[in-house]
Design an enzyme around this catalytic site. Structure first.
Site, PDB file in Angstrom:
ATOM      1  N   ASP A  14       0.854  -1.184   0.000  1.00 15.41           N
ATOM      2  CA  ASP A  14       0.000   0.000   0.000  1.00 15.41           C
ATOM      3  C   ASP A  14       0.894   1.240   0.000  1.00 15.41           C
ATOM      4  O   ASP A  14       1.785   1.347   0.844  1.00 15.41           O
ATOM      5  CB  ASP A  14      -0.870  -0.036   1.268  1.00 15.41           C
ATOM      6  CG  ASP A  14      -2.037   0.924   1.187  1.00 15.41           C
ATOM      7  OD1 ASP A  14      -2.197   1.566   0.134  1.00 15.41           O
ATOM      8  OD2 ASP A  14      -2.784   1.027   2.171  1.00 15.41           O
ATOM      9  N   ASP A 107      -3.235   2.297  -5.764  1.00 19.83           N
ATOM     10  CA  ASP A 107      -2.034   2.320  -4.915  1.00 19.83           C
ATOM     11  C   ASP A 107      -1.946   1.115  -3.990  1.00 19.83           C
ATOM     12  O   ASP A 107      -1.297   1.171  -2.961  1.00 19.83           O
ATOM     13  CB  ASP A 107      -2.010   3.609  -4.083  1.00 19.83           C
ATOM     14  CG  ASP A 107      -3.135   3.651  -3.068  1.00 19.83           C
ATOM     15  OD1 ASP A 107      -4.135   2.950  -3.279  1.00 19.83           O
ATOM     16  OD2 ASP A 107      -3.016   4.378  -2.072  1.00 19.83           O
ATOM     17  N   GLU A 108      -2.601   0.058  -4.348  1.00 22.47           N
ATOM     18  CA  GLU A 108      -2.668  -1.094  -3.452  1.00 22.47           C
ATOM     19  C   GLU A 108      -2.623  -2.393  -4.266  1.00 22.47           C
ATOM     20  O   GLU A 108      -3.413  -2.552  -5.204  1.00 22.47           O
ATOM     21  CB  GLU A 108      -4.020  -1.022  -2.724  1.00 22.47           C
ATOM     22  CG  GLU A 108      -3.989  -1.447  -1.299  1.00 22.47           C
ATOM     23  CD  GLU A 108      -5.351  -1.265  -0.647  1.00 22.47           C
ATOM     24  OE1 GLU A 108      -5.708  -2.125   0.141  1.00 22.47           O
ATOM     25  OE2 GLU A 108      -6.061  -0.288  -0.951  1.00 22.47           O
TER      26      GLU A 108
END
Lengths: 413, 155
Positions: A14, A107-108
């Site tokens: 993350d 973003d993960e």
């Protein structure tokens, strides 16, 4: 298996305050300063740096509230195109380290963590974290565990810039005991209140609870979480996005409005975006829903089933218009609009109907093709419906051309 | 209306900082010193680039030092195009800025802001910031109907 335990596990990566970090990659000046990235057409803080967070600014907070808490904050217009560029670079780094990677959100990522000779999971987590910082410039946190849910809990608990692997049951227990149950994605609000009335307030309480009780309280999806936090991986890593069941476009209207013409213009804009998406995925909408959210808190819904699934502007606008009328409350100020395409059917595989005479169909498809070609060449929305003339400001501002939901291939939405 | 700008301390030569007593305008944000130029200052000033030279000049005519210059610190791009300023010898200049300040919002400026420089009746150089109607985004962000004309940048 190696001597100390399993050779594979699940990793969760993350990025730390991703949008702000992405801005800092191209703008050194922002490092170390309180920075807020604004979305919702400039009205809301959609991401904040840790420096701004320290002043109490929260994600989703209106800018005028954030200004009171953090008057020295620097506010920046979001740029999802740039964030996608960095996101794909991060994805590439993770793909180099793992054979199975899930592009969960911008973003993960989830990934299969596999050990090479002499490597440890802690070392692997650190390697991936450092490699991303070195290649992309974005600080990230990596957690590795026996299941997805545990990996996510570990990375969330290790933020910012952490890299940690927890695979031993006693260390897992320690971690779960210190985390409230609401830390688990999928448990919030009503579900948390239900669990609380049974004395289940921490993740460890949930792990120790009777499985059948958890199923009764939280249904099958809750039971999945129970298995996961007990170390049984039941949620796989999806390397490809499953086919969409619905597609939607919409969002904030950039301020409340009760002007029916402005609402109609927004309807057209959102429909044009939705059609782009239908065409990209090669599907046609069988049913269309228009949802209007009003300032008063209530929502209006309009829906219609199409005689034949369609992706043509002339067909869908004829369906969307009565949906808007149905969702519209005269004199009420609307703040958000969403268009949802349901009952998706593969494009070109739907039966032709008598309602759609051949000349109409040919003309409609010709116009759509031409529009697509021109916009593909000159730029998105260069050619668009004249109804959007009521929204000149939106089209003058390039920030409105690209949204987070336009980032394709990610799983979350 | 953009009523202030900020520049990193390192962007200004020490000589200029000393000559104009800019230390008084220094602030610290995130561990870095910056110099703020606000229109509400007792003696409002602006940095400008002119002929490759960085100068500090008076910002507008809000204190009414001049009897014939407009009593403001801004001008519309439109009035420039209409030739109003040409008659009084205005020349275009660039205003270096790292941040702009409008209705309490500090926003990032990547390249700088367009401005003009005009002499008053005593020959003193006075800078005006050029503004344009706000974009939808800028208006939502600052609630201001006008925004500065940014160099090669849209907000």
């Amino acid at each position: 298996m190696n001597a100390n335990g399993p050779a594979t596990a699940i990793g969760h990566l993350d990025a730390d305050c991703f949008y702000v970090s992405a801005e800092r990659v191209r703008d050194e000046f922002l490092r170390g300063k309180p920075v807020g990235v604004l979305g919702n057409q400039g009205a809301c803080v959609i991401a904040k740096s840790y420096e701004m967070k320290a002043h109490g600014v929260k994600t989703g907070e209106p800018i005028w509230d954030a200004l009171v808490k953090c008057p020295d904050g620097i506010y920046i217009k979001r740029d999802f195109r740039w964030y996608e560029v960095l996101s794909r670079m991060m994805l590439e780094v993770v793909q180099n380290a793992s054979r199975q990677v899930e592009y969960y959100s911008i973003d993960e990522f989830f990934f299969r963590a596999e050990l090479r000779r002499g490597e440890t999971f802690d070392g692997l987590a650190r390697t991936i974290r450092d490699r991303i910082e070195e290649c992309v410039g974005v600080p990230v946190t990596v957690g590795i565990a026996r299941t997805r849910t545990l990996a996510k809990l570990i990375s969330d608990a290790s933020k910012p810039h952490g890299a940690r692997a927890v695979l031993e049951p006693n260390r897992e227990e320690e971690l779960l005991a210190g985390l409230p149950v609401t830390e688990i994605t999928g448990i919030a609000g009503r579900r948390a209140a239900t669990l609380s009335s049974w004395g289940i307030t921490t993740c460890l309480h949930l792990a120790r609870a009777d499985r059948t009780l958890v199923r009764r309280l939280l249904t099958a999806s809750g039971e999945v979480l129970w298995w996961e936090i007990n170390g049984d991986p039941v949620q796989p890593i999806h390397t490809r996005r499953p086919a969409h069941k619905t597609l939607s476009r919409g969002g904030s209207l950039g301020g409340a409005t009760d002007d029916p013409m402005a609402l109609y213009a927004w309807l057209v804009r959102n429909l044009e975006r939705l059609i782009e998406e239908l065409r990209y995925h090669g599907v046609a909408a069988g049913r269309l829903k228009v949802i209007l959210a009003y300032k008063s808190g209530h929502t209006g819904l309009g829906q219609r089933t199409l005689a034949v699934p369609g992706d043509r502007f002339d067909v869908l606008i004829d369906v969307a218009r009565p949906c808007l009328r149905q969702a519209w409350s005269k004199g009420q100020s609307a703040t958000h609009m969403h268009l949802i395409a349901e009952d998706l059917a593969p494009r070109g595989q739907t039966a032709l109907a008598f309602f759609d005479p051949l000349p109409n169909r040919i003309r409609g498809e010709d116009v759509d093709r031409l529009k697509e070609r021109i916009n593909g060449k000159i730029g998105r929305f260069a050619l668009r419906s004249a109804a959007t003339l009521y929204l000149p400001a939106i089209y003058r501002d390039t920030a409105n051309e690209y949204d987070i939901c336009d980032v394709r291939g990610k799983i979350c939405f | 209306m953009c009523v202030g700008i900020s520049l990193a301390w390192s962007e200004l030569p020490t000589e200029l900082i000393g000559r104009y007593g800019l230390e008084r305008r220094a602030h610290e944000r995130g561990g870095e010193r910056e110099i703020r130029f606000l229109y509400r200052d007792r003696r409002p000033r602006l940095p400008i680039w002119r002929d490759g030279r960085l100068q500090i000049v008076r910002w507008g005519n809000g204190c009414l030092q001049s009897r014939f210059l407009p009593a403001t610190g801004w001008t519309w791009k439109e009035s420039l195009e209409l030739g109003y300023w040409r008659e009084i010898g205005a020349v275009p200049v660039d205003i270096p800025a790292m941040l702009g300040y409008d209705r309490g919002v500090w926003f990032r400026v990547r390249q700088g802001i367009r401005g003009i420089l005009v002499p008053d009746e005593r020959g003193v150089a006075v800078a005006y910031m050029i503004c344009v109607p706000s974009t939808h985004y800028y208006q939502v962000m600052t609630r201001s109907p006008r925004m500065p004309l940014l160099i090669d940048e849209d907000i």
